[in-house]
Design an enzyme around this catalytic site. Structure first.
Site, PDB file in Angstrom:
ATOM      1  N   HIS A   1       0.863  -1.174   0.000  1.00  0.00           N
ATOM      2  CA  HIS A   1       0.000   0.000   0.000  1.00  0.00           C
ATOM      3  C   HIS A   1       0.906   1.232   0.000  1.00  0.00           C
ATOM      4  O   HIS A   1       2.031   1.189   0.504  1.00  0.00           O
ATOM      5  CB  HIS A   1      -0.851   0.093   1.259  1.00  0.00           C
ATOM      6  CG  HIS A   1      -1.856  -0.992   1.441  1.00  0.00           C
ATOM      7  ND1 HIS A   1      -1.524  -2.218   1.961  1.00  0.00           N
ATOM      8  CD2 HIS A   1      -3.193  -1.010   1.212  1.00  0.00           C
ATOM      9  CE1 HIS A   1      -2.625  -2.957   2.043  1.00  0.00           C
ATOM     10  NE2 HIS A   1      -3.650  -2.254   1.589  1.00  0.00           N
TER      11      HIS A   1
ATOM     12  N   GLU B   1      -9.434 -13.160  -1.370  1.00  0.00           N
ATOM     13  CA  GLU B   1      -8.762 -13.438  -0.095  1.00  0.00           C
ATOM     14  C   GLU B   1      -9.549 -14.482   0.680  1.00  0.00           C
ATOM     15  O   GLU B   1     -10.760 -14.347   0.879  1.00  0.00           O
ATOM     16  CB  GLU B   1      -8.611 -12.177   0.748  1.00  0.00           C
ATOM     17  CG  GLU B   1      -7.965 -12.484   2.093  1.00  0.00           C
ATOM     18  CD  GLU B   1      -7.774 -11.285   2.987  1.00  0.00           C
ATOM     19  OE1 GLU B   1      -8.035 -11.410   4.207  1.00  0.00           O
ATOM     20  OE2 GLU B   1      -7.356 -10.223   2.482  1.00  0.00           O
TER      21      GLU B   1
ATOM     22  N   ASP C   1     -11.590 -10.918  10.951  1.00  0.00           N
ATOM     23  CA  ASP C   1     -10.576 -11.136   9.920  1.00  0.00           C
ATOM     24  C   ASP C   1      -9.218 -11.353  10.581  1.00  0.00           C
ATOM     25  O   ASP C   1      -8.431 -10.420  10.735  1.00  0.00           O
ATOM     26  CB  ASP C   1     -10.560  -9.901   9.004  1.00  0.00           C
ATOM     27  CG  ASP C   1      -9.838 -10.154   7.698  1.00  0.00           C
ATOM     28  OD1 ASP C   1      -9.482 -11.309   7.431  1.00  0.00           O
ATOM     29  OD2 ASP C   1      -9.652  -9.189   6.944  1.00  0.00           O
TER      30      ASP C   1
ATOM     31  N   ASP D   1       2.010   2.194   3.686  1.00  0.00           N
ATOM     32  CA  ASP D   1       2.975   1.386   4.423  1.00  0.00           C
ATOM     33  C   ASP D   1       4.363   1.481   3.802  1.00  0.00           C
ATOM     34  O   ASP D   1       5.363   1.278   4.486  1.00  0.00           O
ATOM     35  CB  ASP D   1       2.526  -0.070   4.576  1.00  0.00           C
ATOM     36  CG  ASP D   1       2.058  -0.716   3.300  1.00  0.00           C
ATOM     37  OD1 ASP D   1       0.866  -1.001   3.199  1.00  0.00           O
ATOM     38  OD2 ASP D   1       2.895  -0.935   2.401  1.00  0.00           O
TER      39      ASP D   1
END
Length: 438
Positions: free
Chosen positions: A102, A269, A308, A105
């Site tokens: 990202h 995912e 999650d 980050d």
């Protein structure tokens, strides 16, 4: 690279299932050819920059438990440079061919749009050198449009146009970075693209805004030379109560409605799929059979925790099912398997990050070996396809081709009488799978 951050760990090598070396692969042998491709090409493994090098193992109930040796100063930009150095040391020692990031980050947010763009460009310039030196490539980039408080009510679906402009600025910069680093895909995860309550939400308007935003991003990406897939990552809820990219079928319907099918595919995912009430293999199959499977985020949830958790994948059954679907549908490229997973909160040693990735890579490698064995040496396909033989000829074939009216179906039912009961042989197939797990 500077002084090693993992000085006591050498390059991870394949040593086979009988090895007791925890810093070795037991099943992942990157040059081993299975079903016409090497394991490296089957998986195209990638490391998630955010979980591996930014996540301090914090959770809603406590602060982080990991201490990073690359956080050396009080200057976030300098620490970002050290983090990049550590990351590429990790990539090369593990032997993964790809990484993902990202924008936030990779580089810290600045005090203005221009400041954020400058910080990101600084790290992109460094990453480009690291990629050249190591041969590690970028699987995909993306923008974090969910952490900052401005995105509390969404990014491209936010009811405030001023917020949408900031989302556009971030995506533009992230696309620039992805193209400059040779990224093969670009991901959109709508972390807060949804609603908390319908009382204050105009869903139709927000969905149309999302479509407009995605078309703008696509057009800009193509203009600057991005030729890869744009990917949308489904998730049903959390952090919102309901997200617009609920599951694979929902996203495909949205893309079709918004005329985006030619440029977008799905990044599936595992933990997001199970939160939607499906098995991991379900959304893989939905996407693959629609020609919309773009990439995979490899992780798993916890059946006893309803959020999650993003654990590293160790479920062999999930891996076998996934690899059967991929072998039947031609594979995953130009996507890959990105380990969007984090080590447990009480895993605090640097070496734990190696153990987690080694385990995940071995799980899918073993799944590939078993899946190929099942497809090549058992009657699995015959049993599955045999259930549908009545559609291979005669009136069944005419029905598949759309050549029978509802009146003709009625007349055939009356003529032929009650159909014979035919077993689905589920238990037989379950036993077959177990027999091939060795």
């Amino acid at each position: 690279m500077s002084t090693p951050y993992f000085p006591n760990i050498d390059k991870i090598e394949y040593e086979g299932p009988d090895s007791d070396n925890p810093f070795s692969f037991k099943y992942y042998q990157e040059d081993k050819v299975i079903a016409g491709k090497t394991m490296k090409d089957h998986f195209r493994f990638a490391i998630a920059y955010w979980h591996s090098f930014c996540n301090e193992n914090s959770d809603p109930f406590g602060v982080g438990t990991r201490v990073f040796p690359w956080d050396k100063t009080d200057d976030p930009l300098e620490n970002a440079k050290f983090r990049l150095d550590a990351a590429f040391e990790f990539f090369t020692k593990l032997g993964t061919p790809y990484w993902c990031f990202h924008d936030r980050d990779l580089a810290p947010e600045g005090d203005s749009i221009e400041g954020s763009e400058k910080n990101l460009q600084t790290l992109v310039d460094l990453a480009k050198d690291y990629q050249k030196d190591t041969g590690v490539k970028l699987l995909w980039g993306t923008a974090n449009l969910f952490t900052h408080k401005r995105y509390m009510s969404g990014a491209s679906t936010n009811p405030d146009f001023a917020v949408v402009t900031h989302a556009g600025a971030q995506v533009k910069a992230a696309l620039d970075a992805t193209v400059e680093l040779g990224g093969e895909n670009y991901v959109f995860w709508g972390g807060r693209e949804g609603y908390m309550h319908l009382f204050n939400t105009m869903m139709r308007r927000e969905l149309d805004h999302l479509g407009t935003f995605l078309r703008s991003a696509r057009d800009y990406g193509r203009k600057i030379g991005f030729e890869g897939n744009f990917l949308i990552e489904p998730k049903p809820m959390e952090p919102t109560k309901h997200q617009y990219d609920y599951d694979a079928a929902t996203v495909i319907g949205f893309l079709r409605e918004q005329d985006l099918m030619d440029d977008f595919k799905l990044n599936i995912e595992a933990n997001h799929v199970t939160l939607a009430g499906h098995s991991f293999a379900h959304d893989i199959a939905v996407a693959a059979e629609s020609g919309m499977l773009g990439s995979i985020d490899a992780n798993e949830g916890d059946n006893q925790n309803g959020w999650d958790t993003d654990y590293f994948p160790t479920n062999l059954y999930d891996a076998i099912e996934t690899m059967i679907i991929l072998l039947d549908n031609g594979g995953i490229a130009p996507g890959g398997f990105n380990f969007d997973a984090k080590i447990r909160r009480d895993s605090t040693d640097l070496e734990d990050l190696f153990h987690a990735h080694i385990g995940g890579m071995d799980t899918f490698a073993r799944g590939l070996i078993i899946a190929d064995n099942i497809l090549e040496n058992s009657n699995f396909r015959e049993l599955r396809e045999g259930r549908y033989t009545s559609f291979d000829s005669g009136n069944g074939k005419k029905f598949e081709n759309g050549e029978l009216t509802i009146e003709e179906l009625r007349d055939l039912a009356a003529k032929n009488g009650e159909p014979e009961v035919r077993s689905g042989k589920q238990e037989l197939l379950e036993n077959l799978f177990n027999r091939y797990i060795r």
